[in-house]
Write a protein that holds these residues in place. Structure first.
Motif, PDB file in Angstrom:
ATOM      1  N   SER A 323       0.838  -1.192   0.000  1.00  0.00           N
ATOM      2  CA  SER A 323       0.000   0.000   0.000  1.00  0.00           C
ATOM      3  C   SER A 323       0.871   1.240   0.000  1.00  0.00           C
ATOM      4  O   SER A 323       1.994   1.229   0.519  1.00  0.00           O
ATOM      5  CB  SER A 323      -0.948   0.014   1.208  1.00  0.00           C
ATOM      6  OG  SER A 323      -0.220   0.088   2.422  1.00  0.00           O
ATOM      7  N   VAL A 324       0.351   2.301  -0.609  1.00  0.00           N
ATOM      8  CA  VAL A 324       0.981   3.617  -0.588  1.00  0.00           C
ATOM      9  C   VAL A 324       0.023   4.534   0.157  1.00  0.00           C
ATOM     10  O   VAL A 324      -1.133   4.692  -0.259  1.00  0.00           O
ATOM     11  CB  VAL A 324       1.255   4.153  -2.001  1.00  0.00           C
ATOM     12  CG1 VAL A 324       1.917   5.532  -1.930  1.00  0.00           C
ATOM     13  CG2 VAL A 324       2.134   3.188  -2.784  1.00  0.00           C
ATOM     14  N   ALA A 349       2.427   6.339  -6.244  1.00  0.00           N
ATOM     15  CA  ALA A 349       2.112   5.015  -6.782  1.00  0.00           C
ATOM     16  C   ALA A 349       2.189   5.001  -8.304  1.00  0.00           C
ATOM     17  O   ALA A 349       2.731   4.060  -8.909  1.00  0.00           O
ATOM     18  CB  ALA A 349       0.724   4.581  -6.317  1.00  0.00           C
ATOM     19  N   THR A 359       4.318  -4.240  -8.158  1.00  0.00           N
ATOM     20  CA  THR A 359       3.538  -4.434  -6.936  1.00  0.00           C
ATOM     21  C   THR A 359       2.137  -3.861  -7.100  1.00  0.00           C
ATOM     22  O   THR A 359       1.965  -2.750  -7.616  1.00  0.00           O
ATOM     23  CB  THR A 359       4.238  -3.746  -5.748  1.00  0.00           C
ATOM     24  OG1 THR A 359       5.553  -4.279  -5.601  1.00  0.00           O
ATOM     25  CG2 THR A 359       3.459  -3.961  -4.458  1.00  0.00           C
ATOM     26  N   PHE A 361      -0.482  -1.990  -5.611  1.00  0.00           N
ATOM     27  CA  PHE A 361      -0.590  -1.084  -4.474  1.00  0.00           C
ATOM     28  C   PHE A 361      -2.038  -0.651  -4.238  1.00  0.00           C
ATOM     29  O   PHE A 361      -2.732  -0.256  -5.173  1.00  0.00           O
ATOM     30  CB  PHE A 361       0.249   0.173  -4.698  1.00  0.00           C
ATOM     31  CG  PHE A 361       1.723  -0.018  -4.539  1.00  0.00           C
ATOM     32  CD1 PHE A 361       2.253  -0.454  -3.336  1.00  0.00           C
ATOM     33  CD2 PHE A 361       2.579   0.255  -5.593  1.00  0.00           C
ATOM     34  CE1 PHE A 361       3.616  -0.618  -3.182  1.00  0.00           C
ATOM     35  CE2 PHE A 361       3.951   0.099  -5.444  1.00  0.00           C
ATOM     36  CZ  PHE A 361       4.469  -0.345  -4.228  1.00  0.00           C
ATOM     37  N   ILE A 394       5.187   3.691   2.136  1.00  0.00           N
ATOM     38  CA  ILE A 394       4.973   2.499   1.321  1.00  0.00           C
ATOM     39  C   ILE A 394       5.095   1.300   2.248  1.00  0.00           C
ATOM     40  O   ILE A 394       6.159   1.057   2.822  1.00  0.00           O
ATOM     41  CB  ILE A 394       6.006   2.413   0.186  1.00  0.00           C
ATOM     42  CG1 ILE A 394       5.919   3.656  -0.716  1.00  0.00           C
ATOM     43  CG2 ILE A 394       5.796   1.141  -0.634  1.00  0.00           C
ATOM     44  CD1 ILE A 394       7.021   3.727  -1.748  1.00  0.00           C
TER      45      ILE A 394
END
Length: 401
Positions: A323-324, A349, A359, A361, A394
């Motif tokens: 996740s961002v 992101a 990834t 995100f 992040i």
């Protein structure tokens, strides 16, 4: 590790993680007066308002001086590779990218991320974290003794004092709120009078405990004299604040608010508060002041190189998901801060995706709801704390091979 931008107007930030040394010859004496402005050039006439043509420190308005950064203790679970393997792998991959700090992500028994766990601020309640190699909890109790855990030697004296040593890293807590950390590269100290310091290479921060402080990064120097006045210089730009509502930018008069005092440091953690907690991944903290102009979600051109390097590193880590998450300080309305945090997280992101990071995100904005440092101290503005709160994180779950 504390990482600093080195652009044309390099900005010293608190993304750097700092540790404090105790007593003796390291004790700070007094803020350096070499560059103190003698007096305001406008004793009877108010200076004109700043104009858009004046140069400014990146992320600040013309005439504004960045705060002397808060001193931050590293998360003790980063002391040994056996304690937080994935976080150390990410740290090694990311390297010394300006404005980026890596810490272990702490999770509860269900695997949910524990909000507020991560870097330990040497500011406030003196809390601390330590992750055992197997995730087990070691209870120090009130007794004294020495034990060895996976090559790590811990001595507890029963009065809150003790020592920790492993792989060239040493931590000494004196049990009275003072202590020392040294890993051969980063040196940190904290005193009982609220003063302390941090140094790494040519970067250093000194808090004198009386409202004054100094930070330097090569040619860049920030001085807060504790009386509202201060100065900034990076070899190209010079900003002076006379503490009376006036200042100069490269000699041009401006109106500018006096500087808030540098907050005193909190207590160094006692050995009894350094307790193991589980680690389940890595958190990368990006200093928003390095990435964005004030109030903006557009990535600064001079920050793209750092984000490109980060994208290359994260592509090598190959985390499948993460996740961002954007965060702000408490300036402006809650609605504005919420939108800004979401937009900044999305900008990061998107940039990483364009840089080849595969990834998946989730993009989240938390606005001002999750500060890691006080926005105010005793009712007074705390610019260094607000600077730490303006960040993009992040979060990467641990990857098992």
């Amino acid at each position: 590790m504390p990482l600093q931008p080195r652009g044309r107007h390099a900005l010293l930030t608190a993304a750097a993680l700092v540790v404090l040394t105790a007593c003796g010859t390291d004790a700070p004496k007094k803020a350096d007066d070499r560059d103190r402005p003698a007096a305001s050039p406008a004793a009877t006439t108010r200076a004109p308002a700043p104009t858009p043509t004046l140069p400014a420190v990146a992320g600040y308005e013309p005439g504004e001086i960045p705060p002397v950064p808060l001193i931050v203790l590293p998360d003790l679970s980063m002391l040994d590779a056996s304690l937080a393997g994935f976080a150390l792998d990410v740290d090694a991959a990311v390297g010394d990218i300006p404005g980026v700090t890596v810490t272990p992500t702490h999770c509860d028994a269900s695997g949910a991320v524990e909000v507020g766990r991560g870097a330990l601020l040497a500011y406030g309640d003196g809390s601390g974290v330590f992750t055992a190699p197997d995730g087990s909890v070691v209870n120090y109790g009130d007794g004294s003794g020495t034990y060895v855990l996976n090559g790590t030697t811990v001595t507890v004296y029963g009065d809150g004092s003790g020592t920790y040593a492993a792989d060239g890293v040493s931590v000494v807590s004196y049990g009275d709120g003072s202590g020392v950390y040294d890993d051969g590269t980063t040196h940190v100290y904290v005193h009982t009078d609220g003063g302390g310091g941090w140094s790494r290479g040519d970067r250093s921060v000194v808090n004198y405990g009386d409202g004054s402080g100094v930070a330097s990064d090569g040619e860049t120097r920030i001085v807060n004299y504790g009386d509202g006045s201060g100065m900034y210089s990076d070899g190209t730009l010079t900003v002076q604040n006379f503490g009376d509502g006036t200042g100069t930018v490269d000699g041009v008069p401006v109106e500018v608010d006096p500087l808030p005092r540098v907050p005193r440091l909190g207590a160094f953690p006692s050995m009894g508060t350094i307790a193991p907690v589980p680690s389940c991944g890595a958190t990368l903290t990006l200093d928003a002041g390095v990435l964005f102009d004030f109030g903006s979600a557009e990535i600064r051109p001079d920050a793209e190189e750092s984000l490109d390097a980060l994208a290359t590193a994260l592509a090598g880590v190959a985390a499948p998901n993460g996740s961002v998450e954007g965060h702000t300080d408490s300036v402006s309305s809650a609605e504005f801060n919420q939108r800004l945090s979401e937009d900044r997280a999305r900008a990061v992101a998107d940039h990483l995706a364009r840089g080849g990071v595969g990834t998946a995100f989730d993009v989240v904005g938390h606005g001002e709801d999750r500060p890691v440092a006080p926005n105010e101290v005793d009712g007074q503005d705390n610019p260094a704390g607000r600077q730490l709160n303006r960040r993009v994180e992040i979060l990467l779950p641990g990857v098992t091979s």
